[in-house]
Design an enzyme around this catalytic site. Structure first.
Site, PDB file in Angstrom:
ATOM      1  N   SER A   1       0.862  -1.191   0.000  1.00 53.75           N
ATOM      2  CA  SER A   1       0.000   0.000   0.000  1.00 53.75           C
ATOM      3  C   SER A   1       0.901   1.244   0.000  1.00 53.75           C
ATOM      4  CB  SER A   1      -0.870   0.001   1.250  1.00 53.75           C
ATOM      5  OG  SER A   1      -0.035   0.147   2.402  1.00 53.75           O
TER       6      SER A   1
ATOM      7  N   HIS B   1     -11.347  -7.381  -2.672  1.00 52.77           N
ATOM      8  CA  HIS B   1     -10.593  -6.727  -1.588  1.00 52.77           C
ATOM      9  C   HIS B   1     -11.247  -7.100  -0.261  1.00 52.77           C
ATOM     10  CE1 HIS B   1      -7.853  -3.702  -3.541  1.00 52.77           C
ATOM     11  NE2 HIS B   1      -8.456  -4.275  -4.572  1.00 52.77           N
ATOM     12  N   GLY B   2     -10.572  -6.731   0.814  1.00 56.33           N
ATOM     13  CA  GLY B   2     -11.141  -6.954   2.148  1.00 56.33           C
ATOM     14  C   GLY B   2     -11.529  -8.401   2.352  1.00 56.33           C
TER      15      GLY B   2
ATOM     16  N   ASP C   1      -0.853  -1.501  -4.169  1.00 53.44           N
ATOM     17  CA  ASP C   1      -2.237  -1.637  -3.684  1.00 53.44           C
ATOM     18  C   ASP C   1      -2.836  -0.235  -3.495  1.00 53.44           C
ATOM     19  OD1 ASP C   1      -4.455  -2.998  -2.724  1.00 53.44           O
ATOM     20  OD2 ASP C   1      -3.687  -3.166  -0.673  1.00 53.44           O
TER      21      ASP C   1
ATOM     22  N   ASP D   1      -4.702  -9.210   4.004  1.00 52.82           N
ATOM     23  CA  ASP D   1      -3.710  -8.538   4.847  1.00 52.82           C
ATOM     24  C   ASP D   1      -4.008  -8.820   6.327  1.00 52.82           C
ATOM     25  OD1 ASP D   1      -1.888  -6.879   6.042  1.00 52.82           O
ATOM     26  OD2 ASP D   1      -2.579  -5.036   5.130  1.00 52.82           O
ATOM     27  N   THR D   2      -5.246  -8.551   6.737  1.00 51.38           N
ATOM     28  CA  THR D   2      -5.619  -8.646   8.151  1.00 51.38           C
ATOM     29  C   THR D   2      -5.310 -10.009   8.775  1.00 51.38           C
ATOM     30  OG1 THR D   2      -7.293  -6.946   7.878  1.00 51.38           O
ATOM     31  CG2 THR D   2      -7.590  -8.441   9.742  1.00 51.38           C
TER      32      THR D   2
ATOM     33  N   GLY E   1      -9.739  -4.526   7.058  1.00 48.66           N
ATOM     34  CA  GLY E   1      -9.624  -4.633   8.513  1.00 48.66           C
ATOM     35  C   GLY E   1     -10.397  -5.808   9.076  1.00 48.66           C
TER      36      GLY E   1
HETATM   37  P1  13P Z   1      -8.178  -7.380   4.547  1.00 48.10           P
HETATM   38  O1  13P Z   1      -8.110  -6.234   5.503  1.00 48.10           O
HETATM   39  O2  13P Z   1      -9.491  -8.079   4.608  1.00 48.10           O
HETATM   40  O3  13P Z   1      -7.053  -8.333   4.724  1.00 48.10           O
HETATM   41  O4  13P Z   1      -8.075  -6.778   3.058  1.00 48.10           O
HETATM   42  C1  13P Z   1      -6.855  -6.345   2.531  1.00 48.10           C
HETATM   43  C2  13P Z   1      -7.014  -5.607   1.260  1.00 48.10           C
HETATM   44  O5  13P Z   1      -8.061  -5.612   0.631  1.00 48.10           O
HETATM   45  C3  13P Z   1      -5.854  -4.864   0.769  1.00 48.10           C
HETATM   46  O6  13P Z   1      -6.124  -4.132  -0.376  1.00 48.10           O
HETATM   47  O1  G3H Z   2      -5.509  -1.562   1.711  1.00 46.03           O
HETATM   48  C1  G3H Z   2      -5.506  -2.178   2.760  1.00 46.03           C
HETATM   49  C2  G3H Z   2      -4.384  -2.969   3.250  1.00 46.03           C
HETATM   50  O2  G3H Z   2      -4.801  -3.737   4.348  1.00 46.03           O
HETATM   51  C3  G3H Z   2      -3.163  -2.139   3.553  1.00 46.03           C
HETATM   52  O3  G3H Z   2      -3.333  -1.438   4.708  1.00 46.03           O
HETATM   53  O4  G3H Z   2      -2.820   0.972   4.219  1.00 46.03           O
HETATM   54  O5  G3H Z   2      -2.561   0.008   6.530  1.00 46.03           O
HETATM   55  O6  G3H Z   2      -0.950  -0.607   4.716  1.00 46.03           O
HETATM   56  P1  G3H Z   2      -2.362  -0.182   5.068  1.00 46.03           P
HETATM   57 ZN    ZN Z   3      -8.012  -3.222  -0.598  1.00 45.42          ZN
END
Ligand code: 13P
Ligand code: G3H
Ligand code: ZN
Length: 346
Positions: A50, A232-233, A83, A277-278, A199
């Site tokens: 990101s 995403h997410g 990202d 990511d989460t 998140g």
């Molecule tokens: P999560 O927070 O569900 O892991 O999603 C990450 C994401 O979409 C990063 O772009």
């Molecule tokens: O876009 C969402 C990802 O979880 C990245 O998060 O912006 O805290 O690095 P961040």
């Molecule tokens: Zn995302």
């Protein structure tokens, strides 16, 4: 193997009916975790950073870490992706840093908070495609705003996300508009809004079709069978990790993520990239908390970073296996962005 364009991986995934996890990274241990998992199961990988990650790690560190990964794992195709790029300038700076793929998230304005109108989204996304494709770099766009259909809000945890209340219409990608968007912009992949948010706090109970609109994916896939969709997410926020964080002194409220079975359903209908990511953040946190909770005398960072890396590796391995990318690495021909640029000219 050189870093490869993301489109190369997405096309292979579509041809062989599987999905690819895209894992966010901020540091060396996270990259190591992904690469070790990929090596164990021979999976191609998408690593993404990101804007926040790029400023946390600094571009030069990140660039060299990714080159190290390519050198150390010559049999694994790796795409390096920006990202949620907030502007063509951000995307250009990522390309200058050897990223092989960029996301132009024109669903929001440059501040990364204000929902943008459709014409703005088409304009900035098409501009990035025009800049990236001659260099063989892939482009992901986004249509519709990420956010909860339960609350009408975007995520609040990360820097990037819609502010204020969003209508159901804003929170769901319109299939007819998706068709127009892909045609006008020429994107390689399309992030869709279906009720997921970034998140841990995605849903207040196990999601049903009311709040996780997988039927949108099916509807978009019907209209655009060749479009690579991105979810995403898509962390699953496992109950076990929530419980362990709390067991070792954390404070997480009960929450629900995106069930892996729903992602697998998406993969059957054109989802090729799944952002996670989460779940990795949670696994790392559990491992570090556990060491510090059980062995308060320890202070060598390796004592907790090594278990943290192993814990993330396990999550990456599980997700990549569930999405079907295991065993695919050796079937993908090493291709540089420069070589790939010819595909767009033909
Ligand atoms: P999560 O927070 O569900 O892991 O999603 C990450 C994401 O979409 C990063 O772009
Ligand atoms: O876009 C969402 C990802 O979880 C990245 O998060 O912006 O805290 O690095 P961040
Ligand atoms: Zn995302």
């Amino acid at each position: 193997m050189p870093l490869v364009p993301m489109r190369l991986l997405l096309d292979h995934a579509a041809e062989h009916n599987y999905g690819l996890a895209a894992f966010n990274v901020n540091n060396m241990e996270q990259i190591q975790a992904i690469m070790e998992a990929a090596k164990e199961i021979a999976a191609p990988v998408i690593v993404q950073a990101s804007r926040g990650a790029r400023s946390y790690s600094q571009d030069a560190y990140l660039r060299h870490l990714m080159l190290a990964a390519a050198e150390l794992y010559p049999n694994i195709p790796i795409a390096m992706h920006q990202d949620h790029g907030n502007s063509p300038t951000t995307c250009k700076s990522a390309i200058d840093q050897n990223f092989t793929s960029v996301m132009m998230d024109g669903s929001l304005k440059e501040d990364g908070k204000t929902p943008a109108d459709y014409d703005y989204n088409v304009r900035v996304t098409a501009e990035v495609v025009k800049m990236a494709h001659p260099l063989g770099v892939s482009v992901e766009g986004e249509l519709g705003c990420l956010g909860s259909l339960e609350t009408g809000h975007g995520e609040k945890e990360d820097d990037h996300g819609a502010e204020g209340h969003l209508s159901r219409e804003q929170l769901l990608t319109d299939p007819a508009q998706a068709e127009d968007f892909v045609r006008k912009t020429g994107v390689d992949a399309l992030a869709v809004a279906i009720g997921t948010s970034h998140g841990a706090y995605k849903f207040t109970r196990k999601p049903t079709g009311e709040v996780l609109a997988m039927d949108r994916i099916e509807a978009i896939h019907k209209r655009l069978p060749n479009c690579h969709m991105v979810m995403h997410g898509s962390s699953s926020v496992p109950q076990e990790l929530q419980d362990l964080i709390n067991k070792y002194g954390g404070k997480m409220k009960q929450t629900w993520g995106v069930p892996v079975e729903e992602i697998q359903r998406g993969i059957k209908h054109g989802v090729r990239k799944i952002n996670v990511d989460t779940d990795n953040r949670m696994a790392i946190t559990v491992a570090i908390r556990k060491v510090l909770w059980e062995s308060a005398e320890k202070f060598d960072p390796r004592d907790y970073l090594k278990p943290a890396r192993d814990a993330m590796k396990q999550v990456c391995r599980d997700r990549m296996t569930a999405f079907g990318q295991a065993g695919q690495a050796g079937k993908i021909k090493a291709t540089t962005c420069k070589e790939y640029s010819k595909v767009y000219k033909s």
